[in-house]
Design an enzyme around this catalytic site. Sequence first.
Site: not given
Ligand code: C2E
Ligand code: FE
Ligand code: FE
Length: 381
Positions: A233, A237, A288-289
């Site tokens: 998925h 990246k 997946h998002h």
């Molecule tokens: P990931 O770390 O695998 O996170 C996958 C998804 O988990 C996120 O997709 C988001 O939908 C969910 N998620 C994360 N934190 C929360 C939360 O506090 N509450 C809820 N309900 N859901 C949460 P998203 O936001 O589209 O982010 C995709 C990817 O982007 C993340 O995969 C991560 O690799 C990166 N990312 C997102 N936010 C940050 C950040 O603040 N800093 C960094 N360095 N990377 C980030």
């Molecule tokens: Fe993802």
């Molecule tokens: Fe993921």
Amino acid sequence: MMDVDEKQTVESKRILELLFSYMPKIAAERKMDNLLVLMADLGRAMVSADRCSLWLVDEENGELWTKVAHGVSELRIPQNAGFAGCTVITGEPLLIKDAYLDPRFDRRSDEKTHYHTKSVLTVPLMDSIGNVMGVFQAINKQGEVQEFTEQDLEHLRLTAVYSAKTVESAMLTAELEATQREIIHTLGEASEYRSQETGDHIQRVAETSRKLAEYLKLPPEEVEKIHLAAPMHDLGKIAIPDAVLNKPGKLTEEEYAIMKTHAELGFKMLCNSKRKLLRFAANVSRAHHERWDGKGYPLGLKGESIPLAGRICAVADVLDALASYRCYKAPWPEEKVKEEFIKMSGSQFQPEIVDALIEHWDEVFACYRVQANPEDGDIRR
Ligand code: C2E
Ligand code: FE
Ligand code: FE
Ligand code: SIN
Ligand code: SIN
């Protein structure tokens, strides 16, 4: 009293009937495990043995393995053990009257199973280029004279010749499937490779997705497809710059926009594949998002217009993100993770999938409890 010729005719007829009764079952069976059981049954009937097994050579591990019955786990012995091992090495059959009088006999399996082996018959199973790929082993001739005959040997040989092609093509299929699995796994790992996250996030997302699909009572083939596609998925990246992918702390809006392209990128990498499964994975990557309420990305799809596998993978993915360490966050406490899903049910996630998760919470969350314990040394950085 039948004369010898008559006896022969009756015997030939019995053999033919056996072959004809097994043929359709064997032809219809594609799973190696079941084939081994079927062919062993055929061999046993052919020579009137008490037991019969078809052992296959596992060159990688230097072992012979077999399956003796449906639902029983496989048996393994060293490749050179006992009469079967002997036949693998020499390619020659063995006709043994009393196993215990023969130094080649390996008594360990009798000791383990409290069985008494007496007469033994083995014949090799040859592949199309003449290598020994397995061995039929019949044990304890039934009837008055409890010894196998030269004719039994010929009949078991016939069974082996008859079985060889089928086993060979089933092995090729198994090999191809294993190769596909390995490629799929490697693709999944590729996305993990550059990000600093250690451990087996990919595997956990795959496992959780599989479980959720099961709880939702999807057909077994769908469950398996989701299990195989989920590891890919985040493949997109691998195209995200390091500074964004591994940035400690919060992303800027610009960086987050770059990050969000990974879903569409993953789709583009996989969507032109000739393999249906990879095209399926392409759709999982793109979906997946997405969010149940339509506020996700890249397409902003809503509700059931999001592919189901994507909706499932989304729940598994976020569970993993919240419950584990990320370069931008520490693992959340279990109760907080659970509350987040309940809170997001109907907005971020499809309610039915959250319900399934909550209902089976202990089973799904178990794999995160281990790593949350700092004494395991698995808490990172
Ligand atoms: P990931 O770390 O695998 O996170 C996958 C998804 O988990 C996120 O997709 C988001 O939908 C969910 N998620 C994360 N934190 C929360 C939360 O506090 N509450 C809820 N309900 N859901 C949460 P998203 O936001 O589209 O982010 C995709 C990817 O982007 C993340 O995969 C991560 O690799 C990166 N990312 C997102 N936010 C940050 C950040 O603040 N800093 C960094 N360095 N990377 C980030
Ligand atoms: Fe993802
Ligand atoms: Fe993921
Ligand atoms: C961000 O906007 O920086 C990411 C928000 C999130 O973690 O979902
Ligand atoms: C599938 O449902 O297996 C994928 C369909 C496709 O990508 O053609």
